[in-house]
Design a protein around this motif. Structure first.
Motif, short mmCIF file in Angstrom:
data_model
loop_
_atom_site.label_atom_id
_atom_site.label_comp_id
_atom_site.label_asym_id
_atom_site.label_seq_id
_atom_site.Cartn_x
_atom_site.Cartn_y
_atom_site.Cartn_z
N LYS A 125 -2.38 6.03 -2.99
CA LYS A 125 -3.62 5.54 -3.57
C LYS A 125 -4.68 4.66 -2.13
CE LYS A 125 -3.98 2.27 -6.75
NZ LYS A 125 -3.92 1.74 -8.15
N GLY A 161 8.55 0.24 -0.10
CA GLY A 161 9.71 0.86 -0.61
C GLY A 161 9.38 1.56 -1.91
N ALA A 162 10.42 1.90 -2.59
CA ALA A 162 10.25 2.75 -3.84
C ALA A 162 9.48 2.16 -4.90
CB ALA A 162 11.52 3.43 -4.44
N GLY A 194 2.07 2.81 -2.88
CA GLY A 194 2.18 3.38 -4.25
C GLY A 194 1.56 4.80 -4.18
N ALA A 247 1.07 -1.18 0.11
CA ALA A 247 0.03 -0.03 -0.12
C ALA A 247 0.67 1.21 -0.01
CB ALA A 247 -0.75 0.04 1.26
O1 C5P Z 1 0.52 1.15 -8.85
P1 C5P Z 1 -0.32 -0.22 -8.83
O2 C5P Z 1 -1.62 0.13 -8.99
O3 C5P Z 1 0.14 -1.15 -9.91
O4 C5P Z 1 0.05 -0.61 -7.53
C1 C5P Z 1 -0.39 -1.92 -7.03
C2 C5P Z 1 -0.14 -2.06 -5.45
O5 C5P Z 1 1.20 -1.86 -5.12
C3 C5P Z 1 -0.86 -0.75 -4.88
O6 C5P Z 1 -1.78 -1.20 -3.73
C4 C5P Z 1 0.10 0.21 -4.54
O7 C5P Z 1 0.09 0.91 -2.99
C5 C5P Z 1 1.45 -0.99 -4.08
N1 C5P Z 1 2.87 -0.35 -4.21
C6 C5P Z 1 3.42 -0.32 -3.02
N2 C5P Z 1 5.02 0.18 -3.23
C7 C5P Z 1 5.24 0.87 -4.31
C8 C5P Z 1 4.36 1.02 -5.49
C9 C5P Z 1 3.04 0.27 -5.50
O8 C5P Z 1 3.13 -0.94 -2.17
N3 C5P Z 1 6.34 1.57 -4.12
#
Ligand code: C5P
Length: 247
Positions: free
Chosen positions: A29, A85-86, A18, A16
């Motif tokens: 998000k 992470g990133a 991202g 979570a």
């Molecule tokens: O960007 P996307 O929708 O593909 O991300 C999928 C999941 O991965 C999301 O729940 C997002 O919060 C998570 N994520 C994460 N760390 C990141 C990028 C995405 O935990 N650096």
């Protein structure tokens, strides 16, 4: 091993961290509200309501660790919050490191906030039946084409052999650790396991497990969320399953 039941211990990892740029909201998000609660809350409630998970580990941006702990629902299932992470790969790796006792690991995107608990249970049941890697899958309704860098079509794969893949994706924990130990980066955990040559099984997905990615997805999620309470996420909702699985 889960000491209370003698079963293998199931730990759900929830990336979570991202930023969710495509959603156009000014916050990560997973913290955007759906039906009055953060997506992350819905996702955690769904995992707990499945009755199939012994522990949850949530990976969030460093600055939101304390705020996340504050919004966790009271539950008999322990929920841990760690810094992500990133990239998604880094977040999942952080979750794996925080779950050393796991026998089975589920990786479940917070953005699939309205995933029905029954889908989560199907994935765990397939693991307990002996599968080492499991993904929820739905037939695709659109024709899918491959294109080259100029946008010209290069092929039209037979739709009957294609599936859209959702989460939670379930794994034998040692297998997923091995996949991550290769250092390969991916947005799809099952893809890493496929590279190791391990068979990935499918179970029936559910349209309600859609990933909230765009503003249109958010409109749909809010409409659906109005029909149920995050504290009673297992409550009935017409999933129109027949309509979505028709070829
Ligand atoms: O960007 P996307 O929708 O593909 O991300 C999928 C999941 O991965 C999301 O729940 C997002 O919060 C998570 N994520 C994460 N760390 C990141 C990028 C995405 O935990 N650096």
């Amino acid at each position: 091993m889960n000491r209370s039941t003698g079963d293998d211990r199931v730990v759900a990892l929830v990336p979570a961290a991202g930023m969710g740029v495509r959603l156009g909201e000014n916050k990560p998000k997973a913290f955007v509200h759906v039906g009055g609660s953060p997506m992350l809350t819905w996702a955690i409630q769904g995992l707990i309501a499945s009755g199939s998970v012994d522990e949850v580990v949530v990976m969030v941006p460093a600055e939101l660790v304390d705020a996340t702990r504050a919004l966790l629902p009271a539950s008999a299932v322990p929920v841990h919050v760690v810094t992500g992470g990133a990239e998604r790969t880094d977040s999942v790796r952080a979750g794996l490191d925080a779950a050393p006792d796991a026998d089975f690991v589920l990786v479940h995107d917070a953005a699939r906030a309205l995933t029905p608990p029954a889908l989560i249970s199907r994935v765990v049941a397939e693991l307990r039946a002996g599968a080492r890697a499991v993904v929820p899958a739905l037939p695709v309704s659109d024709t899918i084409k491959s294109v080259d860098a100029t946008g010209a079509v290069t092929g039209t794969p037979d739709r009957s052999g294609l599936r859209a893949i959702q989460t939670p994706q379930g794994f034998d924990a040692r297998l997923l650790r091995s996949a991550y130990a290769t250092g390969t980066r991916a947005t799809d955990d099952a893809g890493l396991v496929e590279m190791l040559g391990t068979t990935v099984r499918t179970v029936a997905g559910d349209a309600l497990a859609f990933k909230i990615t765009t503003p249109l997805d958010l409109v749909l999620a809010n409409t659906l969320a109005a029909q149920r309470d995050p504290a009673d996420i297992a409550g009935g909702l017409d999933t129109t399953r027949e309509a979505v699985t028709a070829p």
